[in-house]
Design a protein around this motif. Structure first.
Motif, mmCIF file in Angstrom:
data_model
loop_
_atom_site.group_PDB
_atom_site.id
_atom_site.type_symbol
_atom_site.label_atom_id
_atom_site.label_comp_id
_atom_site.label_asym_id
_atom_site.label_seq_id
_atom_site.Cartn_x
_atom_site.Cartn_y
_atom_site.Cartn_z
ATOM 1 N N THR A 164 -4.225 -2.414 -1.366
ATOM 2 C CA THR A 164 -3.969 -3.144 -2.606
ATOM 3 C C THR A 164 -2.485 -3.120 -2.938
ATOM 4 N N TRP A 165 -1.878 -1.958 -2.752
ATOM 5 C CA TRP A 165 -0.455 -1.818 -3.072
ATOM 6 C C TRP A 165 0.401 -2.704 -2.156
ATOM 7 N N GLU A 220 -7.116 -1.524 -19.521
ATOM 8 C CA GLU A 220 -8.180 -1.725 -18.540
ATOM 9 C C GLU A 220 -8.926 -0.427 -18.256
ATOM 10 N N ALA A 254 -10.654 -4.526 -8.997
ATOM 11 C CA ALA A 254 -9.514 -4.506 -9.919
ATOM 12 C C ALA A 254 -9.086 -3.073 -10.210
ATOM 13 N N ASN A 255 -10.039 -2.138 -10.104
ATOM 14 C CA ASN A 255 -9.688 -0.731 -10.351
ATOM 15 C C ASN A 255 -8.674 -0.201 -9.355
ATOM 16 N N LEU A 256 -8.732 -0.737 -8.125
ATOM 17 C CA LEU A 256 -7.758 -0.296 -7.121
ATOM 18 C C LEU A 256 -6.360 -0.707 -7.584
ATOM 19 N N ARG A 257 -6.287 -1.898 -8.199
ATOM 20 C CA ARG A 257 -5.009 -2.359 -8.747
ATOM 21 C C ARG A 257 -4.586 -1.487 -9.933
ATOM 22 N N HIS A 258 -5.560 -1.135 -10.783
ATOM 23 C CA HIS A 258 -5.219 -0.295 -11.943
ATOM 24 C C HIS A 258 -4.728 1.080 -11.493
ATOM 25 N N ILE A 259 -5.304 1.590 -10.384
ATOM 26 C CA ILE A 259 -4.851 2.889 -9.862
ATOM 27 C C ILE A 259 -3.395 2.770 -9.404
ATOM 28 N N CYS A 260 -3.081 1.656 -8.715
ATOM 29 C CA CYS A 260 -1.685 1.431 -8.301
ATOM 30 C C CYS A 260 -0.780 1.348 -9.522
ATOM 31 N N PHE A 292 2.193 -4.923 -10.415
ATOM 32 C CA PHE A 292 1.624 -3.713 -11.023
ATOM 33 C C PHE A 292 2.255 -3.385 -12.373
ATOM 34 N N VAL A 307 -6.661 1.668 -1.694
ATOM 35 C CA VAL A 307 -5.606 1.630 -2.719
ATOM 36 C C VAL A 307 -4.276 1.254 -2.051
ATOM 37 N N ASP A 337 -6.853 -12.009 -11.406
ATOM 38 C CA ASP A 337 -7.852 -11.040 -11.840
ATOM 39 C C ASP A 337 -8.223 -11.385 -13.259
ATOM 40 N N ILE A 351 -9.995 -10.017 -14.996
ATOM 41 C CA ILE A 351 -10.116 -8.752 -15.701
ATOM 42 C C ILE A 351 -8.894 -8.507 -16.586
#
Lengths: 187, 167
Positions: free
Chosen positions: B155-156, A61, A37-43, A54, B152, B18, B20
């Motif tokens: 993911t994008w 988060e 999920a962090n990869l998504r948060h970085i995006c 996004f 990343v 997610d 999360i």
């Protein structure tokens, strides 16, 4: 004591320690264990573009980004103070197989003959690092989680969709390691 | 409860994919409260490195059925998780702030199959899932930053094209 800690840890020490991350995060703040999920948060924080996926408040988060920052720091500490100087002991059948591809340096946790800035410019390195990384990021988000979110957190809470995801992770891995990777390594 | 997140009305379940993004505490804490998660991450990261979970070689052994090591780690981690979650539910344990601990059910969709298979291919190639990638960078394997950047990017691209993908 320190000498003992420097040795590679057996599975029955490391496994429960990794499993305890689940209740630790829950008790510290009702947080669900999940790393991809962090990869998504970085995006979401760096380049959300116009993508609805996004558009959310990533600041809520941020705890998870602290968690992965801790993992990086844990890697630094383990490599600096707890490193095992000996080369990794792997199964002789794997040693034999890798030798046929010219891989015989077992000094690092990451194979230095495959993962280096130099090999990034080769077709093999590009496929493994850039292609592999892309599949990890794309696949984990498509599956709604990675090994931590599905295989550990999801299975811990007895979610059958996570079992499906875990079986597919393993199936994809078996396919790559046994049938596709040998073709890539031969190059 | 009203969520501050903007959901995507047209897309497929932008949030519940997610969990999360579902469990939100409604307590407000100062930012430095997050350091407790950093400490958990440090212990977790050290465990990853010392058990050689972050080793490309260990992952190759696992997928060739040449070693029990990784199966032992994943199996005992899941067993520990199952027992912990059972205890939390059984005794209704709250967080350290007194909030109830909640669990969000994961819904099945085809993404778990297609995405799972793609993830598995990547896992065996890089010899690392997302957690170990972060730990590898910490151990000084700087080139893994490229692998992470590519993850990343993956993911994008998923986020950009998810409405075209079967779910």
């Amino acid at each position: 004591m320190l000498e003992l800690i420097k040795q590679p840890w057996p599975w029955y020490v490391a496994g429960p320690l990794i499993g305890l991350t689940v209740p630790a995060l829950l008790i510290l703040g009702n947080k669900q264990f999940g790393i991809s999920a962090n990869l998504r948060h970085i995006c979401a924080s760096c380049f959300p573009g116009n993508v609805p996926f996004f558009q959310y408040d990533y600041k809520r988060e941020i705890w998870n980004l602290f968690f992965v920052a801790g993992i990086v720091l844990g890697g630094v500490l383990a490599a600096s103070f707890l490193a095992n100087p000996a080369a990794i002991q792997v199964d002789p059948r794997l040693v034999e197989e890798l030798a046929t591809y010219g891989i015989n340096d077992f000094s690092g946790l990451v194979p230095v003959q495959l993962y280096s800035w130099d090999s990034l410019l080769t077709a093999r390195g590009l496929i493994m690092m850039v292609g592999g990384g892309f599949l990890v990021g794309f696949g984990s988000r498509y599956a709604g989680g990675c090994t931590s979110g599905h295989s550990i957190m999801g299975l811990s809470t007895l979610q059958w969709p996570s079992l499906v995801a875990t079986i597919c992770f393993m199936a994809g891995g078996f396919l790559m390691a046994n049938f596709i990777l040998p073709l890539i390594l031969n190059n | 409860m009203q969520s501050p997140f903007i959901d995507n009305p047209a897309g497929f379940e932008a949030r519940s994919q997610d969990t999360i993004c579902i469990n939100e505490s409604h307590l407000q804490h100062k930012w430095y409260h997050n350091f407790k998660y950093l400490m958990v991450g440090v212990l977790f990261g050290i465990g990853f490195v010392k058990a050689e979970v972050i080793s490309w070689f260990r992952i190759q052994e696992m997928f060739r059925l040449q070693s029990f090591h990784m199966y032992g780690i994943i199996g005992s981690a899941v067993a520990t998780g199952i027992i912990s979650v059972w205890l939390i539910r059984r005794f209704r344990i709250n967080t350290i702030y007194g909030e109830p601990i909640t669990f969000a059910p994961k819904k099945f969709n085809k993404g778990q199959v297609y995405g799972g298979l793609l993830f598995g291919l990547g896992w065996a190639l890089t010899g690392a899932c997302p957690g170990p990638l972060f730990a590898q960078v910490g151990t000084g394997a700087s080139v893994v930053a490229v692998v992470l950047a590519s993850a990343v990017a993956g993911t994008w691209v998923y986020g950009r094209f998810r409405d075209w993908l079967p779910h």
